[in-house]
Design an enzyme around this catalytic site. Sequence first.
Site, short mmCIF file in Angstrom:
data_model
loop_
_atom_site.label_atom_id
_atom_site.label_comp_id
_atom_site.label_asym_id
_atom_site.label_seq_id
_atom_site.Cartn_x
_atom_site.Cartn_y
_atom_site.Cartn_z
CB SER A 209 -0.95 -0.04 1.19
OG SER A 209 -1.94 0.95 1.08
CD GLU A 331 -5.21 -4.10 -4.05
OE1 GLU A 331 -5.34 -3.63 -2.92
OE2 GLU A 331 -4.16 -4.62 -4.46
CG HIS A 417 -5.70 -2.21 0.18
ND1 HIS A 417 -4.83 -2.12 -0.89
CD2 HIS A 417 -5.21 -1.34 1.13
CE1 HIS A 417 -3.88 -1.24 -0.61
NE2 HIS A 417 -4.08 -0.77 0.61
#
Length: 508
Positions: A209, A331, A417
């Site tokens: 991320s 995600e 995610h």
Amino acid sequence: MFLASIVAALTLMTQPDAAAPVVQTRQGAVAGAVDAGVESFKGLPYAAPPVGALRWRPPQTPATWTQVRPATQYGALCIQPPSNGDPGVGPPPISEDCLTLNVWAPTDRDRPLPVMVWIHGGGFNNGSGTAALYDGSNLARRGVVVVTVNYRLGRFGFFDHPALAAERPASEAGGNYGMMDIVAALEWVRDNIGGFGGDAGNVTVFGESAGGAAVTRLMISPAARGLFHKAVIQSGLGRDEGAPLGRPSASGRPSLQDRGAAWADQAGFADATAQALRAIPAERLLRPAPSFYGGDNLPIDGVVVTEDVMAAFQAGRQAPVPLMLGTNSAEFWWIKPTEISPYGEIDDAMTVQERVAFHEAYGGLAGYNAHVISDLAFNEPVRALARLHAGAGNPTFLYRFDVVPDPNPEPHDGATHASERPYVFDNLHTSNWPMGERDQRAATLMADYWTAFAAAGDPNGAGRPGWPDFRRQADHLLEFGNDGAEARPMPFKARLDLIEAFYGRIRP
């Protein structure tokens, strides 16, 4: 007598065990701990505390010490909002004095080992290298040295203001202090990791991320060149736009200094001097939270980061190192394109004709709403980076993570995610839900691939499904699913082609 007992107890707590492993660093000797064949050293300062006059200054060399320093406790979290339950946020305390790193190394080693330096995610607003999720023991048992890093977050790490710029020497970098910290940590690794059994000439940076976005910036950073030799980007965006310090961005977004002045005005610190800004209580700097994708935490400072990531890759200015990168299958399943946020704004520039074509490619409005933000922010940008890096002749390995534990309650029909993190570290016990045998097989496989890549720049090895190199099999990836790993063409090509054309029109 009572006071003497307290002093004696504190002395015992701070004295290293006689059997503890001791390593000499450039700052002084440190004593770690041993558990099940792995040495660990925690809370090692790689820079001076960035407090007082050093708030919003580049990281400085840490102080030295003469006695053996115990290194069995994590350092403090960098200042951040309260945890929202993310297992990537470690335990308190929390402090501006937070520039520490942690090292894990196998006890059984007969040569310098590959080094893996982890950069945590959290939107550059939260997270730490001290979370149990990122314990490096299980990776170290595979024959690598693991380093995790704390770096300044939010407005402590990514902030500028006209008053700060006015007092800054012309030769001093500004604004991008979190990235400067990461570079300083890599310099510490270069200078010290040999004492922990690591090979300073074989360093892999990997992050997820915002940590993946940090890796993309290390790939294009002149200041980081030569400090790492391989890179792994997990859900690290790619087409995100940075904020120059003193001028608007390419799309006209405010400069970092204008953003800083606007925050100071609304916080009641209009016309504040640099000294007054540095005296603002830490908690006040947390409100409102800076916008990561909106550019608040993505400075283009001219020294560490000199341009946007995609522009650098398109010009071939990225580090020519082996690269492994990928995304998760669902995600940002919870973010809709109608949302009022920087992510929801990505598709605002679509023409009527483009929107019709997009809805058709996604099978209607419901499919568009469910998947387009993930494709716009993650899946198409990662394909673009992979194509550019492989096209420049560099080893490139793309993946897609689609492992979903049975008890996972989230209604997203895919891997959300950040859900790959416990698999990569082989730390399934830190997950928020129970994991089974199927998950352990996936974790074993992923940790084996990641450490093999760190060792040799190629994740492939005996007993594992072949992972195609993008240079030889364009647009092919390795997909991690509930039934194992399989090489296949990158899915949803038609959708990604539309996005590529869209970006080509609005960001030529």
